[in-house]
Scaffold this motif. Structure first.
Motif, PDB file in Angstrom:
ATOM      1  N   TYR A 104       0.902  -1.409  -0.155  1.00 56.75           N
ATOM      2  CA  TYR A 104       0.065  -0.067  -0.088  1.00 56.75           C
ATOM      3  C   TYR A 104       0.998   1.200  -0.070  1.00 56.75           C
ATOM      4  CZ  TYR A 104      -4.427  -2.573   1.307  1.00 56.75           C
ATOM      5  OH  TYR A 104      -5.101  -3.338   0.943  1.00 56.75           O
ATOM      6  N   VAL A 105       2.072   1.001   0.475  1.00 53.62           N
ATOM      7  CA  VAL A 105       2.823   2.221   0.763  1.00 53.62           C
ATOM      8  C   VAL A 105       4.104   2.513  -0.502  1.00 53.62           C
ATOM      9  CG1 VAL A 105       2.703   2.141   3.166  1.00 53.62           C
ATOM     10  CG2 VAL A 105       4.521   0.972   1.918  1.00 53.62           C
ATOM     11  N   PRO A 106       4.628   3.737  -0.658  1.00 60.31           N
ATOM     12  CA  PRO A 106       5.567   3.939  -1.658  1.00 60.31           C
ATOM     13  C   PRO A 106       6.632   2.508  -1.616  1.00 60.31           C
ATOM     14  CG  PRO A 106       5.012   5.712  -0.717  1.00 60.31           C
ATOM     15  CD  PRO A 106       4.476   5.005   0.132  1.00 60.31           C
ATOM     16  N   GLN A 107       6.897   2.321  -2.685  1.00 57.19           N
ATOM     17  CA  GLN A 107       7.882   0.960  -2.711  1.00 57.19           C
ATOM     18  C   GLN A 107       9.581   1.525  -3.106  1.00 57.19           C
ATOM     19  OE1 GLN A 107       6.777  -2.320  -2.675  1.00 57.19           O
ATOM     20  NE2 GLN A 107       5.288  -0.963  -1.971  1.00 57.19           N
ATOM     21  N   THR A 119       2.156   9.344  -3.859  1.00 54.97           N
ATOM     22  CA  THR A 119       3.214   8.676  -3.976  1.00 54.97           C
ATOM     23  C   THR A 119       2.734   7.102  -3.345  1.00 54.97           C
ATOM     24  OG1 THR A 119       3.933   9.315  -1.708  1.00 54.97           O
ATOM     25  CG2 THR A 119       4.779  10.401  -3.593  1.00 54.97           C
ATOM     26  N   PHE A 120       1.603   6.945  -2.821  1.00 60.11           N
ATOM     27  CA  PHE A 120       1.051   5.912  -2.381  1.00 60.11           C
ATOM     28  C   PHE A 120       0.513   4.996  -3.579  1.00 60.11           C
ATOM     29  CE2 PHE A 120       1.854   8.083   1.540  1.00 60.11           C
ATOM     30  CZ  PHE A 120       2.182   7.230   2.232  1.00 60.11           C
ATOM     31  N   PRO A 121       0.731   3.851  -3.776  1.00 61.83           N
ATOM     32  CA  PRO A 121       0.156   2.975  -4.841  1.00 61.83           C
ATOM     33  C   PRO A 121      -1.334   2.878  -4.555  1.00 61.83           C
ATOM     34  CG  PRO A 121       2.361   2.085  -4.370  1.00 61.83           C
ATOM     35  CD  PRO A 121       1.992   3.261  -3.161  1.00 61.83           C
ATOM     36  N   VAL A 122      -1.677   2.673  -3.624  1.00 62.20           N
ATOM     37  CA  VAL A 122      -3.071   2.413  -3.044  1.00 62.20           C
ATOM     38  C   VAL A 122      -4.128   3.573  -3.376  1.00 62.20           C
ATOM     39  CG1 VAL A 122      -3.059   3.250  -0.536  1.00 62.20           C
ATOM     40  CG2 VAL A 122      -4.809   1.492  -1.208  1.00 62.20           C
ATOM     41  N   MET A 123      -3.414   4.756  -3.533  1.00 59.43           N
ATOM     42  CA  MET A 123      -4.232   5.735  -3.649  1.00 59.43           C
ATOM     43  C   MET A 123      -4.286   6.360  -5.068  1.00 59.43           C
ATOM     44  SD  MET A 123      -5.882   7.649  -1.560  1.00 59.43           S
ATOM     45  CE  MET A 123      -6.220   7.104   0.110  1.00 59.43           C
TER      46      MET A 123
END
Length: 722
Positions: free
Chosen positions: A411-414, A671-675
């Motif tokens: 869910y968070v920036p990789q 920057t969050f993939p989930v967003m």
């Protein structure tokens, strides 16, 4: 005195009062707490989460250990071990650190010295500390922290990083840090960074939107950006209310704020648009009064349907969802209030002249393009409905096939350093999934540990995806007897009257997690352990997150459908009028399912709320088209009513949709993939909600009217023949 009278008679007072609220909100917003992690995914009474917290507490895992990597060509040498010992001593001085475990500290504990002979050092390391030295080029240190609040954990993590910098590192060696506390403060920093990016993007998109679609409406160009002022003010106030309400800034709520910029601007646009229309033929006070009273009522009804969609997010009882729903609902309510008070007060002060002659309106290019859609819908209603039905059927068929993303780290920036090290840690450990079987025992002795080991062996043999395990008996075998096992190593598996067994699995993804968890429980039940037990660990939590996601989506969607239907029935007092908008939105939900399946976008803890959000937002388009069609139908034919409804209402509806698209579109820069995924899906949903309102709604109204007319004719014919 009515609110609108106060606005018209004392606009300066209204502006000063609201400005003071905005200023106070800015100060309050400085106290917003930033949080991260999966804790907000679970209700406090959730049994699986309670068991996990109990395991963390009993086995001193509450903080999530900090891992330190020491890398070099060969770490098994006296110099590196001596460095680990010195580093451990330095880290132990940090307040909040409970203990530091490294190959060097274990050597000192068991043998009193670090051998200078590298052959002996290598033999001892391979025999006793292979877990901490998975390969010759990598050694790991584990730092356990006292059970403290997450904010304190992050402070400890920062102090540990300082301790590393203050310790001389051997030549050619590299030291890296990861672990939950380190990841925690990196994520929180990223949340603020992401919020800044998406807020700026949302504001820039709204400026572009107003210049393109609204600057031609206003007579004074300086007032073009007043709706944006109202929108930003509403977001500022709700941001300031968050610490008052105990709502933190998280991976979820940081997306609600830029989204609100786009959603809340619609109210101000509608009020100002009506004012610009009325000022052409009335005095300022009369124009504002009509705008507030007539447009305000329509906007309040639109707000109710939107609020129902967002408030349905509270129904599953998941904190993260509830926070998002409350922030969105409050933000839109504040925007509506400001549009009916703050905006008219500003217009009252700006506008001085009484009225001016109205210029002849030109036919909009948008209206011309909408005529193409209206012709297709009016002439082929059956075809439109057939396509809509097919989309619904296919969309709901593939819905169960959409994968769930239950891994919080995705869910968070990789690109966060701690995330990259987490991946490396998984890689060195074989990328395995770990289930922890916690067994209740009466007393600790070798017989009990042997029976627990036999149970673990039995589970391994019965469950396909379990390939290995570690139990307290593994340590007993290594050291020769229970008494010889060092206390700090034993504490990893034994705590009071409970023992923990780690089961290593190749399970990946929600379905395999769930199936493996169920198989473990069935195996333990069949084996017949005497005391109580539970299975926990990240895999068990991921399984529960997946279950919560499925149940929450069903609950939120059902609640939104029922609540909106009841609301529409109360307003229209007609089943046909109430059902039409819901049919259009159901088509949109089918489209979203189909696109998620085809594009490979996984369902997340954020995207599960999209059905209810679209029901609340997208239904406004359908309601506006339905209202206009029914109004025109009293004067003209079915086909002409459809054309007028789409062409004349379509411009305002499209303008509203563009504002929403701007708000959601800004999330794609997060920057969050989930967003980013949420923003993409929202763009799809709003776009198809608009298209569905222009096609499915009129087509359904035409077909149902024709069917009703035929049934009435048959009834009359039957009555006459009788």
């Amino acid at each position: 005195m009515r609110p609108q009278d106060l606005v018209l008679k004392k606009p300066g007072l209204v502006i000063v009062f609201i400005s003071a609220i905005i200023f106070a909100s800015i100060i309050s917003a400085m106290n917003v707490e930033t949080v991260s992690g999966t804790e907000s995914f679970f209700a406090k009474e959730n049994k699986i989460y309670q068991e996990y917290k109990l395991y963390e507490k009993n086995f001193q895992k509450a903080v999530g250990a900090i891992f330190i990597f020491i890398k070099s060509d060969d770490v098994v040498n006296y110099e590196t071990y001596d460095f680990m010992l010195k580093l451990g001593e330095e880290i132990s001085k940090v307040e909040g650190v409970e203990k530091v475990v490294s190959p060097a500290s274990l050597l000192i504990e068991n043998f009193g010295v670090i051998p200078t002979d590298e052959k002996i050092l290598k033999d001892l390391s391979e025999r006793y500390f292979s877990e901490l030295i998975p390969k010759r080029s990598l050694a790991m240190m584990m730092v356990e922290i006292q059970p403290v609040a997450s904010k304190k954990q992050e402070e400890i993590a920062k102090n540990i990083e300082k301790a590393i910098k203050n310790t001389e590192i051997p030549s050619g060696a590299v030291v890296e840090v990861t672990g939950s506390p380190v990841l925690g403060y990196q994520i929180k920093s990223e949340i603020l960074k992401s919020l800044g990016i998406t807020m700026v993007a949302s504001i820039l998109l709204m400026i572009l939107f107003l210049v393109v679609t609204f600057s031609g409406v206003v007579r004074k160009k300086v007032t073009t950006f007043l709706p944006l002022l109202i929108s930003v003010s509403a977001v500022t106030i709700v941001y300031g209310l968050m610490p008052v309400l105990g709502i933190p800034l998280s991976e979820h709520t940081n997306g609600a704020l830029p989204m609100l910029i786009g959603l809340s601007i619609e109210y101000a646009v509608q009020i100002q648009n009506r004012f610009e229309e009325e000022i052409q033929r009335r005095e300022v006070d009369d124009a504002l009064k009509i705008s507030i009273e007539r447009t305000g009522r329509a906007l309040f009804l639109a707000y109710l349907t939107t609020a129902v969609g967002f408030l349905s997010m509270l129904s599953p009882g998941v904190p993260a969802m509830s926070w998002f729903g409350i922030v969105a609902t409050l933000g839109l309510l504040i925007a509506l209030i400001l549009s009916l008070t703050f905006l008219p007060a500003i217009l009252k002060l700006i506008e001085r002249r009484k009225f001016s002659a109205e210029k002849g309106a030109e036919v909009s290019k948008l209206e011309k393009s909408l005529s193409v859609v209206s012709n297709i819908t009016a002439n082929r209603p059956r075809g439109v409905l057939v396509v809509a039905i097919l989309i619904c059927v296919v969309g709901f068929y593939v819905s169960p096939l959409i994968e769930l993303e239950t891994n919080y780290n995705k869910y968070v920036p990789q690109n966060l350093p701690a995330i990259q090290k987490f991946r490396e840690l998984e890689s060195v450990a074989g990328g395995q999934t770990i289930y922890t079987l916690v067994l209740q025992i009466e007393e600790v002795d070798e017989d009990v540990l042997k029976r627990a080991d036999e149970l673990a062996e039995y589970v391994k043999g019965r469950v396909d995806l379990i390939y290995s395990y570690q139990s307290p008996m593994s340590l007993v075998k290594s050291y020769g007897s229970l008494e010889k096992v060092p206390e700090e190593q034993l504490q990893r598996y034994i705590s009071g009257s409970t023992i923990a067994i780690n089961l290593y699995s190749t399970a990946s993804g929600y379905e395999e997690y769930k199936r493996t968890l169920e198989s473990i429980k069935q195996s333990v039940d069949f084996y017949g352990w005497d005391g109580d037990y539970f299975v926990t660990g990240q895999a068990a939590l991921s399984t529960e997150i997946g279950t919560i996601m499925i149940n929450s989506q069903t609950t939120m969607t059902t609640v939104a459908y029922i609540a909106i239907l009841i609301l529409l029935l109360a307003i229209y007092r007609s089943i046909r009028k109430s059902v039409v908008p819901l049919i259009a939105i159901t088509t949109v939900i089918g489209v979203m399912n189909l696109i998620m399946f085809l594009s490979g976008v996984k369902q997340t803890m954020v995207s599960i709320a999209l059905n209810s959000i679209v029901l609340g937002l997208g239904i406004d388009f359908s309601i506006m088209i339905t209202e206009r069609y029914l109004e025109e139908r009293q004067r003209v034919s079915e086909i002409e009513a459809v054309k007028r409804a789409i062409e004349r209402t379509g411009k305002a509806t499209t303008t509203s949709a563009l504002a929403m698209l701007g708000g959601f579109g800004s999330l794609m820069l997060s920057t969050f993939p989930v967003m980013r995924d949420f923003g993409f899906l929202a763009l799809v949903a709003i776009s198809f909600s608009l298209l569905s309102a222009f096609t499915v709604v009129p087509a359904f109204l035409m077909i149902t009217e024709r069917v009703s007319r035929r049934l009435n004719k048959k009834s009359v014919a039957s009555f006459v023949s009788a």
